[in-house]
Design a protein around this motif. Sequence first.
Motif, mmCIF file in Angstrom:
data_model
loop_
_atom_site.group_PDB
_atom_site.id
_atom_site.type_symbol
_atom_site.label_atom_id
_atom_site.label_comp_id
_atom_site.label_asym_id
_atom_site.label_seq_id
_atom_site.Cartn_x
_atom_site.Cartn_y
_atom_site.Cartn_z
ATOM 1 N N GLU A 153 0.865 -1.191 0.000
ATOM 2 C CA GLU A 153 0.000 0.000 0.000
ATOM 3 C C GLU A 153 0.894 1.232 0.000
ATOM 4 O OE1 GLU A 153 -3.283 0.153 -1.026
ATOM 5 O OE2 GLU A 153 -2.869 1.925 0.183
ATOM 6 N N TRP A 154 0.872 2.070 -1.044
ATOM 7 C CA TRP A 154 1.755 3.225 -0.956
ATOM 8 C C TRP A 154 1.018 4.490 -0.558
ATOM 9 C CZ3 TRP A 154 2.877 2.077 -6.652
ATOM 10 C CH2 TRP A 154 1.982 2.752 -7.488
ATOM 11 N N ASN A 155 -0.288 4.410 -0.327
ATOM 12 C CA ASN A 155 -0.979 5.642 0.099
ATOM 13 C C ASN A 155 -0.484 6.090 1.466
ATOM 14 O OD1 ASN A 155 -2.571 5.801 -2.177
ATOM 15 N ND2 ASN A 155 -3.932 4.207 -1.368
ATOM 16 N N SER A 156 -0.491 7.406 1.654
ATOM 17 C CA SER A 156 -0.030 7.940 2.923
ATOM 18 C C SER A 156 -1.086 7.701 4.010
ATOM 19 C CB SER A 156 0.187 9.454 2.764
ATOM 20 O OG SER A 156 0.491 10.007 4.021
ATOM 21 N N LYS A 157 -0.589 7.398 5.217
ATOM 22 C CA LYS A 157 -1.552 7.207 6.326
ATOM 23 C C LYS A 157 -2.040 8.578 6.805
ATOM 24 C CE LYS A 157 1.778 7.510 10.072
ATOM 25 N NZ LYS A 157 2.698 6.876 10.989
ATOM 26 N N TYR A 158 -1.337 9.653 6.380
ATOM 27 C CA TYR A 158 -1.733 11.005 6.796
ATOM 28 C C TYR A 158 -2.917 11.466 5.964
ATOM 29 C CZ TYR A 158 2.760 11.235 9.194
ATOM 30 O OH TYR A 158 3.824 10.989 10.010
ATOM 31 N N LYS A 159 -3.907 12.028 6.611
ATOM 32 C CA LYS A 159 -5.084 12.524 5.870
ATOM 33 C C LYS A 159 -4.885 13.993 5.531
ATOM 34 C CE LYS A 159 -7.838 9.124 8.247
ATOM 35 N NZ LYS A 159 -6.499 8.650 8.691
ATOM 36 N N ARG A 160 -5.541 14.462 4.488
ATOM 37 C CA ARG A 160 -5.454 15.890 4.152
ATOM 38 C C ARG A 160 -6.216 16.694 5.213
ATOM 39 N NH1 ARG A 160 -1.237 16.891 2.377
ATOM 40 N NH2 ARG A 160 -1.848 19.028 2.105
#
Length: 331
Positions: free
Chosen positions: A271-278
């Motif tokens: 999974e390369w999506n960031s765990k940080y949300k906008r």
Amino acid sequence: MSYSELKGLYHLRETIGSGGFAKVKLAYHSLTGEKVAIKIMDKRSLGEDLPRVKTEIAAMQDLCHQHICKLYQVIETADRFYMVLEYCPEGELFDYIVAKDKLEEEEAKIFFRQIVAAVGYIHNKGYAHRDLKPENLLLDEDQNLKLIDFGLCAKPRGGMENVLYTCCGSPAYAAPELISGREYLGAEADIWSMGILLYALLCGYLPFDDENIPQLYKKIQSGKYETPWWLSQDSKELISAMLQLDPKRRVTINQLVTHPWLMEAIDMPVEWNSKYKRKVDDDCITELAVHYGKSRQEMEADVQEWKFDYLTATYFLLLEKKMKGRPVRLI
Ligand SMILES: CN(C)C[C@H]1CC[C@H](N2C(=O)N(C)Cc3cnc4ccc(-c5cc(Cl)c(O)c(Cl)c5)nc4c32)CC1
């Protein structure tokens, strides 16, 4: 040295490392008590390396991912740059491999999945790192990898399909097309470096090595390397898919995320999506609003300017505390 610009904001401690034109010091962020690493660069001694610093700062302000060393704050004075960064107490992956001689496949697999996640994320954002090597991967307190040193990264104008020319990075990790001075695609060169990296993790030494640089280049351009008996068939196949001389035949990051060796025993694509949300975190905004005596709306608007000033650092460090299950409180 006084470092007066940090007074009241950070409590400076010992030097924990130095990288070429920079000194890295441990420090405590005074409002949260959290540890940070402050990379200090003297403008005079930077010389022609000044553009690298600006490249690194601009890239790191745009990158926000669990396997990329977080930039919290930038302070620029007449004669210095300070980069306040995420603290990685376990140091370089390079030293970790040297200490263990080489890694077992399952440990190498966990690390390599994190490297694929970080590189997939930056490629998706239009960046090529161009200096991927174990010295630029740090370990945090939970043995997670954090990618550092974006001084040589490139964000090709018009996207990752556009070619690059500058020959850079460390010779032993450099792709054949890069050292032959031909034009190259940053993403393809990064994949080659990741192949060298995976080989180093599993073997404890480099596939192409020679003190004499021209000799080293000949070995790289031959594309011939030995694989030790202990490598599994799947890992050999993955290394060979990344160390393809022809960049067009090289595996892409999209193919990597579901490669059998990476999926084996873990059964989930990387999974390369960031765990940080906008979206900003409400608990952190509330604590900041109380501390600064502002309304939540005002506080949220201030934070979302992302000025990489002390407020940005305080917000991110509060979020770190929350993610580690510590109280979301300012001192
Ligand atoms: C040779 N190298 C390429 C540089 C070396 C400098 C010290 C550093 N370090 C160490 O050597 N510890 C032993 C402790 C340590 C702890 N936390 C750190 C957090 C961030 C960084 C860091 C350093 C540089 Cl030069 C960067 O550009 C970025 Cl983006 C981040 N270095 C840290 C660091 C490891 C790398």
